[in-house]
Design an enzyme around this catalytic site. Structure first.
Site, PDB file in Angstrom:
ATOM      1  N   ASP A 170      47.482  52.652  59.751  1.00 60.26           N
ATOM      2  CA  ASP A 170      46.240  52.768  59.219  1.00 60.26           C
ATOM      3  C   ASP A 170      44.793  52.895  59.573  1.00 60.26           C
ATOM      4  OD1 ASP A 170      45.120  51.742  56.465  1.00 60.26           O
ATOM      5  OD2 ASP A 170      46.393  49.259  56.300  1.00 60.26           O
ATOM      6  N   ASP A 188      44.235  52.217  48.198  1.00 55.15           N
ATOM      7  CA  ASP A 188      45.636  51.997  47.549  1.00 55.15           C
ATOM      8  C   ASP A 188      46.058  51.741  45.607  1.00 55.15           C
ATOM      9  OD1 ASP A 188      45.655  51.073  50.277  1.00 55.15           O
ATOM     10  OD2 ASP A 188      46.130  49.348  50.039  1.00 55.15           O
TER      11      ASP A 188
HETATM   12  C1  GAL Z   1      46.130  48.962  53.586  1.00 55.41           C
HETATM   13  C2  GAL Z   1      46.906  49.877  52.908  1.00 55.41           C
HETATM   14  C3  GAL Z   1      48.335  49.610  51.975  1.00 55.41           C
HETATM   15  C4  GAL Z   1      49.091  48.338  53.557  1.00 55.41           C
HETATM   16  C5  GAL Z   1      47.648  46.918  54.023  1.00 55.41           C
HETATM   17  C6  GAL Z   1      48.006  46.573  54.988  1.00 55.41           C
HETATM   18  O1  GAL Z   1      44.884  49.660  53.910  1.00 55.41           O
HETATM   19  O2  GAL Z   1      46.371  51.255  52.488  1.00 55.41           O
HETATM   20  O3  GAL Z   1      48.775  50.380  51.632  1.00 55.41           O
HETATM   21  O4  GAL Z   1      49.438  49.311  54.185  1.00 55.41           O
HETATM   22  O5  GAL Z   1      46.573  48.027  54.357  1.00 55.41           O
HETATM   23  O6  GAL Z   1      47.505  45.646  55.558  1.00 55.41           O
END
Ligand code: GAL
Length: 484
Positions: free
Chosen positions: A144, A204
């Site tokens: 991430d 997301d």
């Molecule tokens: C976001 C990511 C999500 C999930 C989340 C966890 O940045 O796009 O898919 O992994 O963090 O905190």
């Protein structure tokens, strides 16, 4: 000529690969969409068991991915350790149990000081963390982009940060699929193929079809230069972004449209069909995000439509392109409604291979949609010059053989047999690589007609639904034998 083309495509494939993984888009399941931070060893292992029991593993869903919130920071030697309440036996134990089921384990970290959930990140700790995961038997890393210390804003700043982890993973000697999650920032689609097996290309995806949300501020018009990818993005928001960068994906390197929301309850059945269809056509990873313990028949029969999965896993690895899109007057309460045509090449027995045709209708009304062979094969020769237009094509409807609810319920309840043409056992048959025979309904769907030379494909597409077809050249097999 054909041999040359094949040789060129194999060469491109080999050059694009770094670790030999994700030759076709990865398939699996991830904890985040339905569990967020409330994860545990029990949730991961019981979900893995259901992936096996209900046949998802046989269809190719093989990665079981633990997302954010698994960690308890570093120990005195600097090694990451799992939260002992959530994972009392540690991640290595989970990995060995997942492996014993014939599946693979994925883990999550962040190219920053902290993860998006505020847990320890891997920036500056790439080597030790990669070694730790390898020693645990981890097969997949979702990496991430939160709390990245401002090391972003240019492709170089972001790429070099992600490359450190690429090198660290490679140095472990263990094949670990590398899934970048920087939400499309810094034009990741331009450089992603030199760094990772897949890259998230947008914010997301939330469990909603086309509702605009200010927290997903990049729309399709600002996409290529927008700097705040956000979250709470709708399915259609992401679809209309990926349409612009389809060609960046290929074997070993995929545009990741984010996880499937199918089965999470926020959309209607046909909207989930649209997500499944476009994700497969565009060659996004197919990572389920629903609570498997609450599986219902409709969800199972969408996720287990192997005629659609065979498009996702097609060996050509060529994402379908959106050929056209028009807005329609029958809009929904958010002022949204459009029709589009996606087309793309598939592996097939004929001289030109098979061809995918996907109509999407996000208007509220049912309509007849059409595409001429000239449009369907536009990329092989503009303005009607493509040689395919002179051929006849059989038309197979990839949703017409969707498993019925009685069969799906029999699978869920463990009390029935699955008809052999209801789904394709990819694991037993070496994936989806073989040329599907026109009699294999599990891969080809149902034959619904033939298009004559110079003709047009017509399809009745319901409101908020898709028409998804595979075209196969008439007499393709015969021609091939004649050539031999
Ligand atoms: C976001 C990511 C999500 C999930 C989340 C966890 O940045 O796009 O898919 O992994 O963090 O905190």
């Amino acid at each position: 000529m054909r041999t040359l083309l094949i040789a060129a495509s194999i060469l491109t494939t080999v050059l694009a690969l770094r670790n030999g993984l994700a030759i076709t888009p990865q398939m699996g399941w991830n904890t985040w969409n339905s569990f967020g931070c409330a994860i545990s060893e029990d949730i991961v292992l019981s979900s893995a068991e259901l992936i096996v029991k209900w046949g998802f593993k046989d269809l190719g869903y093989e990665y079981v991915i633990i997302d954010d919130c698994w960690s308890a920071g570093r120990n005195s030697t600097g090694h990451l350790q799992a939260n002992s309440t959530k994972f009392p036996n540690g991640i290595a134990d989970v990995a060995s149990k997942v492996h014993a089921m014939g599946l693979k384990l994925g883990i999550y970290s962040d190219a920053g000081n902290f993860t998006c959930g505020g847990y320890e990140g891997s920036l500056g700790h790439e080597e030790i963390d990669a070694q730790t995961w390898a020693s645990w038997g981890v097969d997949y890393l979702k990496y991430d982009n939160c709390n990245n210390d401002g090391q972003m804003g240019t492709a170089q700043a972001t790429a070099s940060r992600y490359k450190v982890m690429q090198r660290a993973l490679n140095a472990t000697g263990r094949p670990i699929l590398y899934s970048m999650c920087n939400w499309g920032d810094d034009a990741v689609w331009v450089w992603g193929s030199t760094v990772a097996n897949s890259w998230r290309m947008a914010g997301d995806v939330f469990d909603m079809f086309d509702r605009p949300d200010p927290r997903c501020p990049c729309d399709e018009y600002t996409y290529l230069t927008c700097t705040e990818s956000g979250f709470y993005c709708s399915v259609m928001n992401v679809v209309n972004k990926v349409a612009q960068i389809i060609s960046k994906g290929g074997p070993g390197n995929w545009n990741d449209m984010d996880m499937l929301q199918i089965g999470n309850g926020g959309m209607q059945d046909s909207e989930y069909k649209i997500q499944m269809s476009v994700w497969a056509a565009a060659k996004s990873p197919m990572i389920m995000g629903n609570d498997l313990r609450k599986m219902d028949a409709n969800t199972l029969s969408i996720l287990q439509n192997t005629a659609v999965l065979s498009v996702s896993q097609d060996v050509k690895g060529s994402g379908a392109e959106r050929s056209w899109r028009y807005f329609v007057p029958d809009q929904d309460k958010y002022g949204q409604g459009e029709i589009a045509l996606w087309v793309g090449g598939l592996n097939g027995p004929g001289q030109y291979g098979d061809q995918l045709v996907l109509f999407t209708n996000t208007g509220t009304q049912d309509r007849r949609m059409n595409a001429s062979l000239a449009t369907i094969f536009f990329d092989s020769g503009p303005e009607g010059s493509a040689p395919q237009i002179k051929e006849s094509w059989e038309v197979y409807d990839l949703w017409a053989n969707r498993m019925d609810n009685a069969t799906a319920n029999a699978i869920i309840n463990g009390n029935g047999t699955v008809p052999s043409d209801a789904r394709w056992n990819a694991t037993a048959n070496g994936g989806y690589a073989g040329l599907p025979s026109s009699t294999e309904k599990a891969l080809m769907g149902t034959k619904v007609g033939t298009i004559q030379p110079g003709g047009t494909l017509w399809a009745d597409v319901k409101g908020r639904d898709v028409g998804m077809f595979r075209l196969r050249q008439v007499g393709a097999g015969k021609k091939k034998r004649d050539e031999l």
